[in-house]
Design an enzyme around this catalytic site. Structure first.
Site, PDB file in Angstrom:
ATOM      1  N   LYS A  66     -57.142   7.121  18.607  1.00  0.00           N
ATOM      2  CA  LYS A  66     -55.856   7.563  19.164  1.00  0.00           C
ATOM      3  C   LYS A  66     -55.009   8.063  18.005  1.00  0.00           C
ATOM      4  O   LYS A  66     -54.818   7.352  17.018  1.00  0.00           O
ATOM      5  CB  LYS A  66     -55.120   6.437  19.873  1.00  0.00           C
ATOM      6  CG  LYS A  66     -53.762   6.928  20.413  1.00  0.00           C
ATOM      7  CD  LYS A  66     -53.084   5.924  21.294  1.00  0.00           C
ATOM      8  CE  LYS A  66     -52.342   4.889  20.489  1.00  0.00           C
ATOM      9  NZ  LYS A  66     -51.541   3.998  21.351  1.00  0.00           N
ATOM     10  N   GLN A 137     -40.844   0.629  26.508  1.00  0.00           N
ATOM     11  CA  GLN A 137     -41.988  -0.243  26.836  1.00  0.00           C
ATOM     12  C   GLN A 137     -41.604  -1.427  27.720  1.00  0.00           C
ATOM     13  O   GLN A 137     -42.464  -1.989  28.418  1.00  0.00           O
ATOM     14  CB  GLN A 137     -42.625  -0.805  25.547  1.00  0.00           C
ATOM     15  CG  GLN A 137     -43.076   0.241  24.552  1.00  0.00           C
ATOM     16  CD  GLN A 137     -44.256   1.047  25.046  1.00  0.00           C
ATOM     17  OE1 GLN A 137     -45.087   0.559  25.815  1.00  0.00           O
ATOM     18  NE2 GLN A 137     -44.329   2.302  24.636  1.00  0.00           N
ATOM     19  N   GLY A 218     -43.679  -6.029  19.889  1.00  0.00           N
ATOM     20  CA  GLY A 218     -43.002  -4.902  19.250  1.00  0.00           C
ATOM     21  C   GLY A 218     -43.426  -4.647  17.814  1.00  0.00           C
ATOM     22  O   GLY A 218     -43.326  -3.530  17.322  1.00  0.00           O
ATOM     23  N   LYS A 224     -41.695  -4.546  10.277  1.00  0.00           N
ATOM     24  CA  LYS A 224     -41.010  -4.906  11.522  1.00  0.00           C
ATOM     25  C   LYS A 224     -41.120  -6.421  11.708  1.00  0.00           C
ATOM     26  O   LYS A 224     -42.096  -7.045  11.261  1.00  0.00           O
ATOM     27  CB  LYS A 224     -41.664  -4.218  12.725  1.00  0.00           C
ATOM     28  CG  LYS A 224     -41.350  -2.733  12.845  1.00  0.00           C
ATOM     29  CD  LYS A 224     -41.914  -2.210  14.164  1.00  0.00           C
ATOM     30  CE  LYS A 224     -41.855  -0.707  14.250  1.00  0.00           C
ATOM     31  NZ  LYS A 224     -42.541  -0.193  15.444  1.00  0.00           N
TER      32      LYS A 224
HETATM   33  P1  NAD Z   1     -37.621   2.162  22.233  1.00  0.00           P
HETATM   34  O1  NAD Z   1     -37.151   2.988  21.093  1.00  0.00           O
HETATM   35  O2  NAD Z   1     -37.638   2.735  23.595  1.00  0.00           O
HETATM   36  O3  NAD Z   1     -36.756   0.807  22.285  1.00  0.00           O
HETATM   37  C1  NAD Z   1     -36.485   0.096  21.105  1.00  0.00           C
HETATM   38  C2  NAD Z   1     -36.008  -1.285  21.468  1.00  0.00           C
HETATM   39  O4  NAD Z   1     -35.739  -2.022  20.255  1.00  0.00           O
HETATM   40  C3  NAD Z   1     -34.699  -1.294  22.239  1.00  0.00           C
HETATM   41  O5  NAD Z   1     -34.694  -2.405  23.110  1.00  0.00           O
HETATM   42  C4  NAD Z   1     -33.653  -1.455  21.138  1.00  0.00           C
HETATM   43  O6  NAD Z   1     -32.434  -1.978  21.625  1.00  0.00           O
HETATM   44  C5  NAD Z   1     -34.376  -2.450  20.260  1.00  0.00           C
HETATM   45  N1  NAD Z   1     -33.901  -2.459  18.884  1.00  0.00           N
HETATM   46  C6  NAD Z   1     -33.730  -1.389  18.074  1.00  0.00           C
HETATM   47  N2  NAD Z   1     -33.297  -1.805  16.854  1.00  0.00           N
HETATM   48  C7  NAD Z   1     -33.205  -3.168  16.915  1.00  0.00           C
HETATM   49  C8  NAD Z   1     -32.839  -4.165  15.987  1.00  0.00           C
HETATM   50  N3  NAD Z   1     -32.436  -3.856  14.741  1.00  0.00           N
HETATM   51  N4  NAD Z   1     -32.879  -5.477  16.399  1.00  0.00           N
HETATM   52  C9  NAD Z   1     -33.272  -5.796  17.647  1.00  0.00           C
HETATM   53  N5  NAD Z   1     -33.632  -4.875  18.577  1.00  0.00           N
HETATM   54  C10 NAD Z   1     -33.592  -3.583  18.206  1.00  0.00           C
HETATM   55  O7  NAD Z   1     -39.060   1.630  21.805  1.00  0.00           O
HETATM   56  P2  NAD Z   1     -40.253   1.183  22.749  1.00  0.00           P
HETATM   57  O8  NAD Z   1     -41.067   2.356  23.088  1.00  0.00           O
HETATM   58  O9  NAD Z   1     -39.741   0.318  23.845  1.00  0.00           O
HETATM   59  O10 NAD Z   1     -41.115   0.305  21.709  1.00  0.00           O
HETATM   60  C11 NAD Z   1     -40.639  -0.963  21.292  1.00  0.00           C
HETATM   61  C12 NAD Z   1     -41.511  -1.443  20.136  1.00  0.00           C
HETATM   62  O11 NAD Z   1     -42.855  -1.655  20.610  1.00  0.00           O
HETATM   63  C13 NAD Z   1     -41.635  -0.464  18.974  1.00  0.00           C
HETATM   64  O12 NAD Z   1     -41.544  -1.197  17.762  1.00  0.00           O
HETATM   65  C14 NAD Z   1     -43.034   0.112  19.128  1.00  0.00           C
HETATM   66  O13 NAD Z   1     -43.578   0.565  17.919  1.00  0.00           O
HETATM   67  C15 NAD Z   1     -43.760  -1.101  19.676  1.00  0.00           C
HETATM   68  N6  NAD Z   1     -45.024  -0.824  20.364  1.00  0.00           N
HETATM   69  C16 NAD Z   1     -46.027  -1.708  20.166  1.00  0.00           C
HETATM   70  C17 NAD Z   1     -47.251  -1.503  20.791  1.00  0.00           C
HETATM   71  C18 NAD Z   1     -48.351  -2.500  20.596  1.00  0.00           C
HETATM   72  O14 NAD Z   1     -49.493  -2.240  20.974  1.00  0.00           O
HETATM   73  N7  NAD Z   1     -48.074  -3.668  20.086  1.00  0.00           N
HETATM   74  C19 NAD Z   1     -47.439  -0.383  21.611  1.00  0.00           C
HETATM   75  C20 NAD Z   1     -46.376   0.478  21.834  1.00  0.00           C
HETATM   76  C21 NAD Z   1     -45.150   0.239  21.207  1.00  0.00           C
END
Ligand code: NAD
Length: 319
Positions: A66, A137, A218, A224
């Site tokens: 991917k 997400q 996340g 992170k």
């Molecule tokens: P998004 O940008 O839509 O949302 C980000 C979220 O993080 C929001 O709820 C925001 O309020 C919060 N946030 C931002 N800065 C913050 C901080 N300093 N402290 C606390 N909260 C904070 O992102 P998303 O698409 O919902 O993705 C969320 C996370 O999940 C990202 O880090 C992304 O990389 C990760 N992710 C992980 C996987 C996995 O397989 N584990 C897959 C997809 C996404």
């Protein structure tokens, strides 16, 4: 080569399909029939991240990658901030087999991993689901979690509270009451999903009650962090893949601080395959460090390809 555009994915792979595909994929990893290759992830500046996740599943006959990343300015362009495409190859010949839109698949497979962990590790009598995060997400996470336990209530916290009404609407769509709470109220939750892009811990050990299951989803990059490292020391820790958990997952901080050892982290696939026990008592805290492995992407993309072929969908091109 079959090309399956993003717009077709919703009609090809459901939440239930994703849960089955991810469960099979984790079990295959546990049995040694599938392995992930090291992740490539690079910062491009202005918050943009780009990289590759790849692997081979010998038992499932799949090889691929991917290509994807995170592009924070996309919201203003009306685009999803995660941009992903999955490429599948024949594992014997290396011939390209398919190119599949990976945005919805990423959300589905990530939510499926989290829901699988809740199904296997949360207490059977879990009633209150906590969610930390309310971005793209989070909605997928909530919908998938609703498939594995009969929740009575959802409580949510987000650093940016103006984003919570959207999550509340998803809960309402599932017939679940939703309450926006302070982090200290997460002690009321039986399971907590964290799904933020936070660079520092929000959820502290004091916010989590005995017997809670956490799905920390996340943290998928160095730097992170969503939960206090001390929480991992208090918990039995599970993950999709130990190497990723220690390198780019939530465990990176607890391991670096000497609070836990990599050897103490259990792959969730071991539980799926019956090689390790899941929850051992009602009082223990269990924590799934979901970093997102390439094989999850191949598993759901492979399902999309199978369905598209059965239904004559997608576009075939010579490469
Ligand atoms: P998004 O940008 O839509 O949302 C980000 C979220 O993080 C929001 O709820 C925001 O309020 C919060 N946030 C931002 N800065 C913050 C901080 N300093 N402290 C606390 N909260 C904070 O992102 P998303 O698409 O919902 O993705 C969320 C996370 O999940 C990202 O880090 C992304 O990389 C990760 N992710 C992980 C996987 C996995 O397989 N584990 C897959 C997809 C996404």
């Amino acid at each position: 080569m079959l090309i399956i555009p993003e717009a077709l994915i919703a009609g090809l792979v459901s939440e239930v399909d994703a849960l089955a595909a991810v469960s099979d994929c984790f079990a295959s990893m546990a049995r040694g029939g599938a392995r992930n290759f090291p992740v490539v992830r690079e910062a491009l500046g202005q918050g943009r991240q780009y990289g590759f996740k790849s692997g081979i599943d010998v038992s499932g006959g799949m090889l691929g990658l991917k290509s994807g990343g995170y592009f924070p300015a996309n919201m203003e362009r009306g685009l999803t901030n995660h941009q992903s495409t999955v490429f599948l190859f024949d594992p014997d010949s290396g011939v390209p087999v398919a190119m599949v839109g990976g945005n919805l698949l990423t959300a589905l497979r990530t939510a499926a991993a989290s829901a699988l962990s809740i199904d296997l590790l949360a207490r059977r009598d879990a009633k209150v689901l906590g969610i930390v995060g309310a971005g793209h997400q989070a909605a997928f996470q909530l919908r998938a979690a609703a498939r594995v336990r009969p929740w009575e209530k959802v409580i949510g916290w987000n650093l940016h509270p103006e984003m919570l009404p959207k999550l509340a609407a998803v809960a309402a769509g599932l017939g679940l009451p939703f309450e926006a709470v302070g982090l200290e109220r997460m002690v009321d939750a039986d399971a907590i999903i964290t799904i933020t892009s936070s660079p520092a811990a929000s959820l502290m050990a004091a916010h989590v009650s005995a017997g809670t299951h956490l799905a920390c989803m996340g943290t998928d990059t160095k730097g992170k962090q969503e939960v206090e490292a001390a929480l991992l020391a208090k918990a039995r820790v599970f993950t999709d893949e130990v190497a990723q958990s220690v390198m780019i997952g939530e465990a990176q901080h607890a391991v670096a601080a000497g609070l836990i050892e990599a050897g103490a982290i259990t792959p969730l696939g071991d539980v799926v395959a019956g090689m390790q026990s899941g929850r051992q008592s009602d009082g223990e805290i269990t924590l799934f460090d979901g970093t997102g492995v390439g094989l999850q992407d191949l598993a759901v993309a492979g399902m999309a390809v199978k369905r598209a072929r059965e239904r004559g969908l997608g576009f075939t091109v010579e490469v």
